[in-house]
Design a protein around this motif. Structure first.
Motif, PDB file in Angstrom:
ATOM      1  N   SER A   1       0.783  -1.179   0.034  1.00 31.09           N
ATOM      2  CA  SER A   1       0.101  -0.053  -0.012  1.00 31.09           C
ATOM      3  C   SER A   1       1.045   1.269   0.016  1.00 31.09           C
ATOM      4  CB  SER A   1      -1.000   0.045   1.144  1.00 31.09           C
ATOM      5  OG  SER A   1      -1.589   1.089   1.320  1.00 31.09           O
ATOM      6  N   SER A   2       0.358   2.440  -0.658  1.00 30.68           N
ATOM      7  CA  SER A   2       1.185   3.397  -0.597  1.00 30.68           C
ATOM      8  C   SER A   2       0.412   4.618   0.336  1.00 30.68           C
ATOM      9  CB  SER A   2       1.124   3.917  -2.209  1.00 30.68           C
ATOM     10  OG  SER A   2      -0.068   4.371  -2.565  1.00 30.68           O
ATOM     11  N   GLN A   3      -0.554   4.285   1.022  1.00 35.40           N
ATOM     12  CA  GLN A   3      -1.107   5.089   1.988  1.00 35.40           C
ATOM     13  C   GLN A   3      -0.636   4.670   3.303  1.00 35.40           C
ATOM     14  OE1 GLN A   3      -5.563   5.620   1.727  1.00 35.40           O
ATOM     15  NE2 GLN A   3      -5.541   4.478  -0.257  1.00 35.40           N
ATOM     16  N   MET A   4      -0.942   5.677   4.450  1.00 36.85           N
ATOM     17  CA  MET A   4      -0.521   5.668   5.697  1.00 36.85           C
ATOM     18  C   MET A   4      -1.685   4.449   6.003  1.00 36.85           C
ATOM     19  SD  MET A   4       1.916   7.842   5.900  1.00 36.85           S
ATOM     20  CE  MET A   4       2.022   7.814   8.034  1.00 36.85           C
TER      21      MET A   4
ATOM     22  N   GLU B   1      -5.566  -0.227  -4.265  1.00 36.59           N
ATOM     23  CA  GLU B   1      -5.343  -1.038  -2.965  1.00 36.59           C
ATOM     24  C   GLU B   1      -5.363  -2.544  -3.137  1.00 36.59           C
ATOM     25  OE1 GLU B   1      -4.241  -0.305   0.010  1.00 36.59           O
ATOM     26  OE2 GLU B   1      -4.013   1.877  -0.689  1.00 36.59           O
ATOM     27  N   SER B   2      -6.040  -2.769  -4.293  1.00 32.01           N
ATOM     28  CA  SER B   2      -6.442  -4.457  -4.688  1.00 32.01           C
ATOM     29  C   SER B   2      -5.225  -4.662  -5.529  1.00 32.01           C
ATOM     30  CB  SER B   2      -7.720  -4.592  -5.221  1.00 32.01           C
ATOM     31  OG  SER B   2      -7.938  -3.878  -6.296  1.00 32.01           O
ATOM     32  N   GLY B   3      -4.313  -3.793  -5.870  1.00 33.65           N
ATOM     33  CA  GLY B   3      -3.411  -4.352  -6.827  1.00 33.65           C
ATOM     34  C   GLY B   3      -3.389  -3.248  -8.021  1.00 33.65           C
ATOM     35  N   PRO B   4      -2.192  -3.350  -8.800  1.00 30.74           N
ATOM     36  CA  PRO B   4      -2.285  -2.315 -10.299  1.00 30.74           C
ATOM     37  C   PRO B   4      -3.142  -2.751 -11.013  1.00 30.74           C
ATOM     38  CG  PRO B   4      -0.215  -3.750 -10.089  1.00 30.74           C
ATOM     39  CD  PRO B   4      -0.850  -3.995  -8.684  1.00 30.74           C
TER      40      PRO B   4
ATOM     41  N   ARG C   1     -16.813   4.152 -26.580  1.00 33.04           N
ATOM     42  CA  ARG C   1     -17.690   4.641 -25.569  1.00 33.04           C
ATOM     43  C   ARG C   1     -17.812   4.378 -24.341  1.00 33.04           C
ATOM     44  NH1 ARG C   1     -23.093   3.346 -29.536  1.00 33.04           N
ATOM     45  NH2 ARG C   1     -22.684   4.685 -31.336  1.00 33.04           N
ATOM     46  N   ASP C   2     -16.866   3.405 -24.025  1.00 33.15           N
ATOM     47  CA  ASP C   2     -16.695   3.145 -22.650  1.00 33.15           C
ATOM     48  C   ASP C   2     -15.332   2.531 -22.156  1.00 33.15           C
ATOM     49  OD1 ASP C   2     -16.461   0.601 -23.682  1.00 33.15           O
ATOM     50  OD2 ASP C   2     -18.352  -0.213 -22.962  1.00 33.15           O
ATOM     51  N   PHE C   3     -15.169   2.150 -21.179  1.00 30.10           N
ATOM     52  CA  PHE C   3     -13.740   1.604 -20.574  1.00 30.10           C
ATOM     53  C   PHE C   3     -14.076   0.721 -19.696  1.00 30.10           C
ATOM     54  CE2 PHE C   3     -14.721   4.746 -17.591  1.00 30.10           C
ATOM     55  CZ  PHE C   3     -14.365   4.524 -16.304  1.00 30.10           C
ATOM     56  N   THR C   4     -12.859  -0.163 -19.366  1.00 27.86           N
ATOM     57  CA  THR C   4     -13.015  -1.089 -18.302  1.00 27.86           C
ATOM     58  C   THR C   4     -11.497  -1.211 -17.555  1.00 27.86           C
ATOM     59  OG1 THR C   4     -13.433  -3.431 -17.668  1.00 27.86           O
ATOM     60  CG2 THR C   4     -12.294  -3.099 -19.696  1.00 27.86           C
ATOM     61  N   LEU C   5     -11.415  -1.756 -16.492  1.00 23.84           N
ATOM     62  CA  LEU C   5     -10.332  -1.931 -15.463  1.00 23.84           C
ATOM     63  C   LEU C   5     -10.137  -3.535 -15.538  1.00 23.84           C
ATOM     64  CD1 LEU C   5     -11.198   0.494 -12.884  1.00 23.84           C
ATOM     65  CD2 LEU C   5      -9.537   0.936 -14.575  1.00 23.84           C
ATOM     66  N   VAL C   6      -8.657  -3.898 -15.761  1.00 24.33           N
ATOM     67  CA  VAL C   6      -8.578  -5.358 -15.581  1.00 24.33           C
ATOM     68  C   VAL C   6      -7.206  -5.320 -14.814  1.00 24.33           C
ATOM     69  CG1 VAL C   6      -9.587  -5.970 -17.840  1.00 24.33           C
ATOM     70  CG2 VAL C   6      -7.155  -4.970 -18.013  1.00 24.33           C
ATOM     71  N   PRO C   7      -6.793  -6.676 -14.486  1.00 26.06           N
ATOM     72  CA  PRO C   7      -5.517  -6.625 -13.678  1.00 26.06           C
ATOM     73  C   PRO C   7      -4.291  -6.223 -14.436  1.00 26.06           C
ATOM     74  CG  PRO C   7      -6.921  -8.617 -13.145  1.00 26.06           C
ATOM     75  CD  PRO C   7      -7.496  -7.811 -14.119  1.00 26.06           C
ATOM     76  N   TRP C   8      -3.191  -5.659 -13.863  1.00 28.17           N
ATOM     77  CA  TRP C   8      -2.083  -5.273 -14.838  1.00 28.17           C
ATOM     78  C   TRP C   8      -1.268  -6.359 -14.837  1.00 28.17           C
ATOM     79  CZ3 TRP C   8      -0.590  -1.046 -17.420  1.00 28.17           C
ATOM     80  CH2 TRP C   8       1.021  -1.028 -17.460  1.00 28.17           C
ATOM     81  N   ARG C   9      -0.439  -6.315 -15.928  1.00 35.24           N
ATOM     82  CA  ARG C   9       0.714  -7.284 -16.191  1.00 35.24           C
ATOM     83  C   ARG C   9       1.882  -6.462 -16.583  1.00 35.24           C
ATOM     84  NH1 ARG C   9      -1.162 -12.649 -19.395  1.00 35.24           N
ATOM     85  NH2 ARG C   9       1.050 -13.116 -19.220  1.00 35.24           N
TER      86      ARG C   9
ATOM     87  N   LEU D   1     -14.966  -5.324  -5.864  1.00 36.96           N
ATOM     88  CA  LEU D   1     -15.903  -4.846  -6.487  1.00 36.96           C
ATOM     89  C   LEU D   1     -16.429  -3.586  -6.197  1.00 36.96           C
ATOM     90  CD1 LEU D   1     -18.150  -8.048  -7.223  1.00 36.96           C
ATOM     91  CD2 LEU D   1     -16.475  -7.203  -8.760  1.00 36.96           C
ATOM     92  N   ARG D   2     -16.545  -3.108  -4.764  1.00 40.39           N
ATOM     93  CA  ARG D   2     -16.670  -1.992  -4.539  1.00 40.39           C
ATOM     94  C   ARG D   2     -15.780  -0.977  -4.817  1.00 40.39           C
ATOM     95  NH1 ARG D   2     -18.460  -2.240   1.840  1.00 40.39           N
ATOM     96  NH2 ARG D   2     -19.989  -3.758   1.875  1.00 40.39           N
ATOM     97  N   GLU D   3     -14.247  -1.456  -4.696  1.00 43.42           N
ATOM     98  CA  GLU D   3     -13.397  -0.313  -5.112  1.00 43.42           C
ATOM     99  C   GLU D   3     -13.578  -0.122  -6.753  1.00 43.42           C
ATOM    100  OE1 GLU D   3      -8.354  -0.153  -4.688  1.00 43.42           O
ATOM    101  OE2 GLU D   3      -9.386  -1.850  -5.092  1.00 43.42           O
ATOM    102  N   LEU D   4     -13.651  -0.956  -7.391  1.00 46.87           N
ATOM    103  CA  LEU D   4     -13.630  -0.977  -8.868  1.00 46.87           C
ATOM    104  C   LEU D   4     -14.899  -0.016  -9.372  1.00 46.87           C
ATOM    105  CD1 LEU D   4     -12.734  -4.521 -10.468  1.00 46.87           C
ATOM    106  CD2 LEU D   4     -11.248  -2.422 -10.200  1.00 46.87           C
ATOM    107  N   GLU D   5     -16.175  -0.416  -8.940  1.00 44.91           N
ATOM    108  CA  GLU D   5     -17.216   0.519  -8.906  1.00 44.91           C
ATOM    109  C   GLU D   5     -16.842   2.088  -8.650  1.00 44.91           C
ATOM    110  OE1 GLU D   5     -19.986   0.184 -10.372  1.00 44.91           O
ATOM    111  OE2 GLU D   5     -19.842  -1.997 -10.629  1.00 44.91           O
ATOM    112  N   SER D   6     -16.187   2.240  -7.430  1.00 41.17           N
ATOM    113  CA  SER D   6     -15.937   3.934  -6.851  1.00 41.17           C
ATOM    114  C   SER D   6     -14.860   4.201  -7.926  1.00 41.17           C
ATOM    115  CB  SER D   6     -15.426   3.725  -5.624  1.00 41.17           C
ATOM    116  OG  SER D   6     -14.810   4.783  -5.091  1.00 41.17           O
TER     117      SER D   6
END
Length: 672
Positions: free
Chosen positions: A508-511, A619-622, A630-638, A581-586
């Motif tokens: 984590s990069s947060q305090m 927080e769940s990872g990169p 028209r839209d976008f999505t988020l997927v786990p980083w490699r 899922l909460r994090e991705l929605e936010s």
């Protein structure tokens, strides 16, 4: 010979001698004595007499070792002999040198080194380091790096005069030193330097281009680097500050008596010991005898010398290496103390640990990162651990570990120098297919394996191939695997471990206090789920983590993500996935407002297509932001996505990740 022939007629006329019409070509023979035998020169007669006396002249005993190749070889030998003959009144200086090959990622390493030597807190006033050159007090580091872009190599020097603190400004001293080096090497030099005052002794970092004034590769003889440069530095500081006085010499020797490091007294004792490693403190000089006797008593107290009686001591085996390691450890402890004091983290009861052999993972907050060995480009990291201790860890080469923001929470564990499960799978597939391996052969060999899983084995083979570890790639994309593949894989892993002794993950990069109410799966949740929170000690950073875990535990119970009222704490099934899922929605909602597009979650088994826009550290990872029209999505980083940002990509979302396909090349997709 041509010059002699040309001058003969004129010489003959001056002597009244008539020359014949045809040309005369004189033939010079060997000089001989009256008895007709060949006459030896005086130096040759001395060498012959010495050999007859049974003494070694050293003329034939020194084998070729490459130390005299390059500029400054003769000057290095001269200064080396002068160094041996010089008295001990001259002031001392330390010069550390390294040659850096500028190929591959070395350009990035050179840029990182330039940033490092100009970092904050290195001047007397605690300001960033100021780069200067031969004729300017403010050199441009970027401009210097551009000039070195086509160079094969560069030299790096660290020059530290023992009494450098007496200089109000080190720039004139360094410029005179480099001017003398130019005269010794016979070429103009292109260099920049930075003076550092953040250690016990001021020192200067010098970066020298690896080309001469004609643009050719600059080759400096090893003898000059190891002897000549140091002697030039000593000469100048002695000239500036004068020879050492008797009082200064005595104070230095008496100071060295109780040091837990290798000293000049130890080197003198090692030179005087006999075949049984025994030595006495006797000396014609009363001062030398006094300090030698005191040092031997100190070594005995450190269990590094044995009292044999009658004033003789037997020195321990490996004394020099032991004292050198003790000195390095002492330097590390002083460094840790400075860093902790500067950050007001010097807390009572917090132990400082130099982690030379990691047996258990370290989890904690990153305090600082820097060079443990600048010449080998090795870094250290100081970590305020959850176990209530401050750890100093050698993390290997700078480019082997990711950059970490100060204050981030990290996990560090030792890497293993052994063949991996992937290596064993590759070997098994190859043995079943006549020594060949490919993704298709892998999938045929193991029907449960996915294409992405097999592709990860190809990346392993590619890494070994680049390191020259054995496997060969064929034009059709298959691989030829040697019979000793597992032995080669183990050797490859050992070489990797030397450069990357630890695996580092950013948790984590947060305090830690800010994670208590975060709607995302945090490293605190993983600690609670694994039951490893018992390793958290109520001291130092561990106390902060202990309090944060208690509050996070209560928050999870209130969110109905865990059970804990009147019963042992336990995360409910699917709690971490619900938080993800909460994090991705936010995050998706926030990015949607910035991009003006709708967020569409990526679902398992669906094809993901779009442009790799950027990396997001959650927080769940990169995660990777994949943008569409028209839209976008988020997927786990490699990691493979790093060099493909801005490119079109596609792949299928699976539990073990996405096997990405980049571009639309007619020769076929690029799969990673």
């Amino acid at each position: 010979m041509a010059e002699i022939r040309h001058c003969l007629p004129e010489i003959a006329r001056s002597e009244g001698v008539r020359m014949p019409d045809d040309d005369l070509t004189p033939k010079l023979g060997n000089t001989r004595g009256n008895d007709g035998k060949r006459a030896l020169k005086y130096g040759g007669r001395i060498l012959a007499a010495t050999r007859l006396a049974g003494k070694k002249t050293g003329r034939k005993s020194r084998r070729f070792d490459g130390s005299r190749i390059g500029r400054g070889a003769s000057m290095g030998r001269l200064l080396s002999s002068r160094d041996r003959l010089a008295g001990f009144r001259g002031r001392r200086a330390v010069v550390k040198a390294s040659l850096i090959r500028l190929h591959g990622k070395a350009g990035q390493v050179a840029r990182a080194h330039m940033r490092y030597i100009q970092r904050d807190g290195v001047t007397r006033e605690g300001l960033p380091g100021e780069l200067y050159g031969p004729e300017t007090d403010r050199a441009d580091g970027d401009d210097f790096l551009k000039r070195t872009a086509g160079d094969r190599h560069q030299f790096r020097f660290i020059v530290s005069a023992e009494d450098g603190a007496e200089y109000p400004d080190l720039k004139p001293y360094v410029r005179r030193l480099m001017t003398q080096v130019e005269q010794d090497l016979g070429t103009r030099l292109d260099w920049v330097a930075v003076d550092h005052f953040n250690t016990e002794r001021p020192h200067t970092h010098i970066v020298l281009r690896g080309v001469d004034d004609c643009g050719h590769n600059l080759i400096i003889a090893r003898e000059y680097i190891s002897h000549g440069l140091r002697e030039r530095a000593c000469e100048l500081v002695t000239l500036d500050l004068g020879p050492r006085t008797d009082r200064e010499i005595e104070d230095r020797l008496r100071h060295d008596v109780d040091q837990e490091r290798l000293t000049a007294i130890d080197r003198r004792l090692l030179r005087r010991m006999d075949a049984d490693r025994s030595v006495a403190a006797t000396d014609n000089d009363p001062l030398q005898q006094s300090v030698a006797a005191g040092r031997l008593r100190k070594l005995k107290a450190m269990d590094l010398a044995e009292d044999m009686g009658d004033g003789r001591y037997r020195l321990a085996e490996g004394l020099e290496d032991t004292l050198r390691r003790m000195g390095e450890r002492g330097d590390i402890i002083r460094l840790m103390q400075r860093e902790l004091t500067a950050r007001r983290l010097d807390r009572a009861g917090v132990e400082q640990v130099v982690a030379t052999d990691l047996r258990e993972p370290i989890v904690g907050r990153m305090i600082s990162r820097g060079f443990s060995n600048e010449h080998r480009d090795r870094h250290y990291m100081m970590v305020d651990g959850v176990d209530g201790r401050v750890h100093y860890v050698d993390i290997g080469r700078a480019d082997a570990t990711p950059s970490v923001p100060e204050g981030a929470v990290v996990r560090i564990e030792a890497t293993k120098a052994e063949a991996t499960a992937a290596d064993r799978t590759i070997d098994a597939v190859a043995r079943a297919n006549g020594g060949r391996y490919s993704v298709d052969l892998h999938l045929r060999h193991d029907s449960r394996a996915s294409e992405a899983f097999a592709a990860s084995h190809v990346r392993r083979l590619e890494a070994m191939r680049r390191a020259g570890a054995g496997p060969e790639r064929q034009p059709d994309g298959s691989w030829t695997i040697p019979n000793d593949h597992l032995a080669r894989a183990e050797g490859f892993a050992q070489a990797q471990q030397r450069n990357r002794p630890v695996a580092l993950a950013i948790l984590s990069s947060q305090m830690v206090g800010d994670l208590v109410g975060v709607e995302a799966p945090t490293w605190l949740d993983r600690e609670l789920a694994s039951g490893a929170s018992g390793a958290v000690r109520d001291a130092g950073f561990g106390r902060e983590v202990h309090d944060a875990l208690a509050m996070r535990r209560q928050w999870l119970v209130e969110q109905q993500l865990a059970d804990g009222d009147g019963q042992p704490f336990r995360l409910r099934r699917g709690a971490l996935e619900s938080l993800r899922l909460r994090e991705l929605e936010s995050v998706g909602e926030r990015l949607g407002r910035e991009l003006g597009k709708a967020f569409e979650p990526a679902r398992m088994g669906e094809r993901v297509e779009g442009v790799i826009a950027q990396r997001l550290d959650l927080e769940s990872g990169p995660h990777a932001l994949v943008e569409r029209s028209r839209d976008f999505t988020l997927v786990p980083w490699r990691d493979v996505l790093e060099r493909n940002i801005g490119k079109a990509a596609s792949g299928i979302m699976r539990a073990d990740g996405i096997s990405w396909q980049f571009g639309r090349a007619r020769s076929g997709p690029s799969i990673s």
